[in-house]
Scaffold this motif. Structure first.
Motif, PDB file in Angstrom:
ATOM      1  N   GLU A   1      18.230  64.775   3.869  1.00 56.76           N
ATOM      2  CA  GLU A   1      19.297  64.084   4.584  1.00 56.76           C
ATOM      3  C   GLU A   1      19.867  64.964   5.694  1.00 56.76           C
ATOM      4  O   GLU A   1      20.058  64.514   6.832  1.00 56.76           O
ATOM      5  CB  GLU A   1      20.404  63.682   3.599  1.00 56.76           C
ATOM      6  N   THR A   2      20.151  66.220   5.361  1.00 61.32           N
ATOM      7  CA  THR A   2      20.688  67.140   6.363  1.00 61.32           C
ATOM      8  C   THR A   2      19.625  67.500   7.397  1.00 61.32           C
ATOM      9  O   THR A   2      19.911  67.572   8.599  1.00 61.32           O
ATOM     10  CB  THR A   2      21.214  68.414   5.681  1.00 61.32           C
ATOM     11  N   LEU A   3      18.390  67.710   6.962  1.00 61.95           N
ATOM     12  CA  LEU A   3      17.320  68.035   7.902  1.00 61.95           C
ATOM     13  C   LEU A   3      17.092  66.889   8.883  1.00 61.95           C
ATOM     14  O   LEU A   3      16.929  67.098  10.087  1.00 61.95           O
ATOM     15  CB  LEU A   3      16.036  68.345   7.131  1.00 61.95           C
ATOM     16  N   ASN A   4      17.115  65.660   8.378  1.00 60.62           N
ATOM     17  CA  ASN A   4      16.942  64.496   9.251  1.00 60.62           C
ATOM     18  C   ASN A   4      18.087  64.364  10.240  1.00 60.62           C
ATOM     19  O   ASN A   4      17.888  64.081  11.414  1.00 60.62           O
ATOM     20  CB  ASN A   4      16.828  63.216   8.408  1.00 60.62           C
ATOM     21  N   ALA A   5      19.301  64.583   9.731  1.00 62.57           N
ATOM     22  CA  ALA A   5      20.491  64.410  10.577  1.00 62.57           C
ATOM     23  C   ALA A   5      20.537  65.425  11.710  1.00 62.57           C
ATOM     24  O   ALA A   5      21.083  65.144  12.779  1.00 62.57           O
ATOM     25  CB  ALA A   5      21.756  64.505   9.728  1.00 62.57           C
ATOM     26  N   THR A   6      19.960  66.604  11.493  1.00 61.57           N
ATOM     27  CA  THR A   6      20.036  67.672  12.509  1.00 61.57           C
ATOM     28  C   THR A   6      18.698  67.904  13.210  1.00 61.57           C
ATOM     29  O   THR A   6      18.581  68.835  14.009  1.00 61.57           O
ATOM     30  CB  THR A   6      20.493  68.999  11.863  1.00 61.57           C
ATOM     31  N   GLY A   7      17.684  67.068  12.883  1.00 54.98           N
ATOM     32  CA  GLY A   7      16.354  67.331  13.436  1.00 54.98           C
ATOM     33  C   GLY A   7      15.826  68.666  12.968  1.00 54.98           C
ATOM     34  O   GLY A   7      15.292  69.455  13.738  1.00 54.98           O
ATOM     35  N   GLY A   8      15.976  68.919  11.675  1.00 59.60           N
ATOM     36  CA  GLY A   8      15.768  70.255  11.128  1.00 59.60           C
ATOM     37  C   GLY A   8      14.335  70.657  10.897  1.00 59.60           C
ATOM     38  O   GLY A   8      13.380  69.903  11.121  1.00 59.60           O
ATOM     39  N   LEU A   9      14.203  71.896  10.414  1.00 62.56           N
ATOM     40  CA  LEU A   9      12.911  72.518  10.138  1.00 62.56           C
ATOM     41  C   LEU A   9      12.893  72.961   8.684  1.00 62.56           C
ATOM     42  O   LEU A   9      13.854  73.546   8.189  1.00 62.56           O
ATOM     43  CB  LEU A   9      12.730  73.736  11.066  1.00 62.56           C
ATOM     44  N   TRP A  10      11.774  72.673   7.982  1.00 58.95           N
ATOM     45  CA  TRP A  10      11.594  73.146   6.611  1.00 58.95           C
ATOM     46  C   TRP A  10      10.367  74.045   6.618  1.00 58.95           C
ATOM     47  O   TRP A  10       9.270  73.622   6.981  1.00 58.95           O
ATOM     48  CB  TRP A  10      11.412  71.969   5.652  1.00 58.95           C
ATOM     49  N   PHE A  11      10.563  75.293   6.171  1.00 59.13           N
ATOM     50  CA  PHE A  11       9.533  76.327   6.270  1.00 59.13           C
ATOM     51  C   PHE A  11       9.198  76.858   4.884  1.00 59.13           C
ATOM     52  O   PHE A  11      10.103  77.090   4.065  1.00 59.13           O
ATOM     53  CB  PHE A  11      10.041  77.469   7.146  1.00 59.13           C
ATOM     54  N   GLY A  12       7.906  77.090   4.607  1.00 57.06           N
ATOM     55  CA  GLY A  12       7.521  77.675   3.326  1.00 57.06           C
ATOM     56  C   GLY A  12       6.023  77.876   3.220  1.00 57.06           C
ATOM     57  O   GLY A  12       5.270  77.702   4.185  1.00 57.06           O
ATOM     58  N   TRP A  13       5.589  78.241   2.022  1.00 59.91           N
ATOM     59  CA  TRP A  13       4.159  78.437   1.743  1.00 59.91           C
ATOM     60  C   TRP A  13       3.465  77.083   1.712  1.00 59.91           C
ATOM     61  O   TRP A  13       3.999  76.106   1.177  1.00 59.91           O
ATOM     62  CB  TRP A  13       4.013  79.177   0.412  1.00 59.91           C
ATOM     63  N   SER A  14       2.264  77.022   2.235  1.00 59.96           N
ATOM     64  CA  SER A  14       1.503  75.769   2.298  1.00 59.96           C
ATOM     65  C   SER A  14       0.937  75.355   0.946  1.00 59.96           C
ATOM     66  O   SER A  14       0.520  74.202   0.778  1.00 59.96           O
ATOM     67  CB  SER A  14       0.350  75.910   3.295  1.00 59.96           C
ATOM     68  N   GLY A  15       0.883  76.290   0.000  1.00 62.43           N
ATOM     69  CA  GLY A  15       0.188  76.035  -1.253  1.00 62.43           C
ATOM     70  C   GLY A  15      -1.290  76.375  -1.174  1.00 62.43           C
ATOM     71  O   GLY A  15      -2.007  76.328  -2.175  1.00 62.43           O
ATOM     72  N   LYS A  16      -1.752  76.771   0.019  1.00 58.76           N
ATOM     73  CA  LYS A  16      -3.163  77.088   0.233  1.00 58.76           C
ATOM     74  C   LYS A  16      -3.387  78.583   0.160  1.00 58.76           C
ATOM     75  O   LYS A  16      -2.623  79.367   0.719  1.00 58.76           O
ATOM     76  CB  LYS A  16      -3.602  76.563   1.603  1.00 58.76           C
ATOM     77  N   ILE A  17      -4.440  78.987  -0.553  1.00 56.15           N
ATOM     78  CA  ILE A  17      -4.817  80.393  -0.663  1.00 56.15           C
ATOM     79  C   ILE A  17      -6.089  80.626   0.145  1.00 56.15           C
ATOM     80  O   ILE A  17      -7.097  79.948  -0.062  1.00 56.15           O
ATOM     81  CB  ILE A  17      -5.042  80.795  -2.131  1.00 56.15           C
TER      82      ILE A  17
END
Length: 462
Positions: A28-44
């Motif tokens: 909700e907050t990411l959408n409202a601010t046009g945000g960015l979510w960063f993390g590990w892809s799950g790929k090794i």
């Protein structure tokens, strides 16, 4: 407030309801601010033919108004950062299990290396007015790495697991470096008041920190605010799941199949922090001390697989299987199995139905940051005929859910007595307890948690 940037070990597409209440709330907050979510892809990424590991390729994709940025990890980095330091060192120590910690120095090196990698990949994506929110024990040093690269943004951190007492923290090799890294944040959020007390005692004793008042502490030439922000659930979202086809099917099927039984339920990951052997022994004590429950009470224990490559998890699985088999052998009848032990994950859409059919929920971890199953059980109940929550006093949720029956999970006999009390509790008392519990989880739901943290971060001086 500018754009919100969320950083976590793993991320989910916030558009998908199956992602759960936390992902939806952050979304909700990411959408409202046009945000960015960063993390590990799950790929090794495996090593190349020359033996050189592939380093951290960055992947960008758009999910509605949210940008998702993920990084691959090499096998060595994954094994030392995730399996090693995060889950073989920090997880057991933070859950008070020093005996299970593997203090391998190479784990710490990999943990620092991956946090540096994340900082390098994230830094070019940042804008000057971004507000950065880092999540959980995998990424404690991330702000320090960003600061070293010149990041001046407002950065907050939330620890989803418990923070142990000072002497237990001090058992960590390099504990000074780890806690010093927290002072690179502007705001540190913890699950409970007990956790904030542990932090204050540690930094004052070990780092000579000055307490400035209003939850602010100064050490290492930095000032940080440390406060409790107990995480909640999305009560309305869980209630909507309860009205769904899968939840209603589960409820009706279970009610029909167990029409002659009173169901006790436990829903956990198979983790040594959850107190599962102690819980099974308490149920065994219930049957031994209160024989009126024979052929009447049935415990359904869900223990979802997790981290099965770690020896401690294989050990606890074997112990549980042995205990459940012993109880069923000693007390079972042709038409009654006292314990139904299920080592599988139950689909989220079916959980509300399972919660609702349980006359008693056993949420008895040896240590837990919060425990959202306790809150989901409350949300799923029929207010006219609610079940009873038996809750460990060592779960963070116990600070809020005082109308539950609070137990010491190490006290098998005492827990059995509490279960008996729950099974015998009159309707009027069950309704009164449930009403207060439901009011509290609605007041402090996951949306309150998100707003309270981000508001506090916005007001914290940098």
């Amino acid at each position: 407030m500018g754009r919100v940037v969320v950083v976590s070990n793993r991320l989910a597409d916030p558009r998908k309801p199956a992602a759960g209440g936390l992902a939806v709330a952050l979304g909700e907050t990411l959408n409202a601010t046009g945000g960015l979510w960063f993390g590990w892809s799950g790929k090794i990424v495996e090593a190349s033919e020359g033996g050189t590991p592939g380093e951290g390729e960055l992947h960008l994709q758009q999910a509605g108004n949210v940008k998702l940025a993920t990084v691959d990890l090499s096998r060595d980095d994954h094994d030392s950062y995730y399996l090693g330091y995060s889950n073989r060192v920090l997880w057991p120590v933070f859950h008070y299990r020093l005996d299970l910690a593997d203090f391998n120095t190479s784990h710490l090196a990999g943990y620092r290396r991956v946090n540096q990698l994340f900082a390098r990949k994230l830094m070019p994506l940042l804008r000057s007015d971004d507000v950065i929110w880092v999540h959980d024990y995998h990424l404690i040093p991330l702000a320090a790495e960003l600061r070293a690269m010149g990041c001046a943004n407002r950065i907050g951190f939330f620890l989803h697991i418990p923070l142990p007492p000072p002497l237990m923290l001090a058992a960590l090799p390099g504990h000074e470096w780890l806690i010093r890294a927290l002072f690179a944040y502007d705001l540190v959020g913890l699950q409970s008041e007990a956790d904030t007390m542990h932090f204050a005692r540690y930094v004052q004793a070990e780092a000579g920190a000055e307490e400035l008042g209003n939850d602010h502490y100064r050490a290492f030439n930095r000032t940080v605010r440390v406060s409790a922000f107990p995480i909640g659930i999305d009560v309305d979202e869980f209630s909507r799941l309860a009205e769904g086809k899968e939840a209603r099917e589960t409820y009706e099927t279970m009610r029909e199949q167990y029409s002659r039984r009173r169901l006790l339920i436990g829903i956990d990951r198979l983790d040594y922090s959850k107190g599962l052997p102690q819980r099974i022994r308490a149920f065994q004590e219930l049957l031994a001390s209160y024989p009126e429950n024979h052929r009447s009470a049935t415990l359904i224990q869900i223990a979802s697989p997790t981290r099965e490559s770690v020896d401690a998890y294989a050990d606890i699985r074997h112990e549980l299987e042995h205990l459940c088999g012993q109880i069923n052998g000693d007390y079972g009848e042709l038409d009654w199995m006292p314990v139904r032990y299920i080592h599988r994950t139950v689909a989220r859409k079916r959980l509300p139905g399972l919660c609702r059919v349980g006359r008693v929920a056993l949420v008895t971890p040896l240590r837990d940051g919060m425990n959202l199953v306790a809150k989901e059980y409350i949300a799923a109940q029929d207010p006219a005929d609610p079940g009873v929550l038996v809750l460990s006093r060592f779960a963070g949720a116990a600070e809020q859910l005082r109308e539950a029956l609070l137990v010491n999970p190490y006290d098998v006999q005492g827990t059995a007595q509490a279960i008996q009390q729950a099974l015998q509790m009159p309707l009027e008392e069950r309704q009164a307890r449930h009403s207060k519990l439901l009011e509290r989880i609605r007041l402090h739901d996951v949306h309150w948690w998100r707003r309270a943290f981000l508001d506090a971060l916005a007001q914290t001086p940098t």
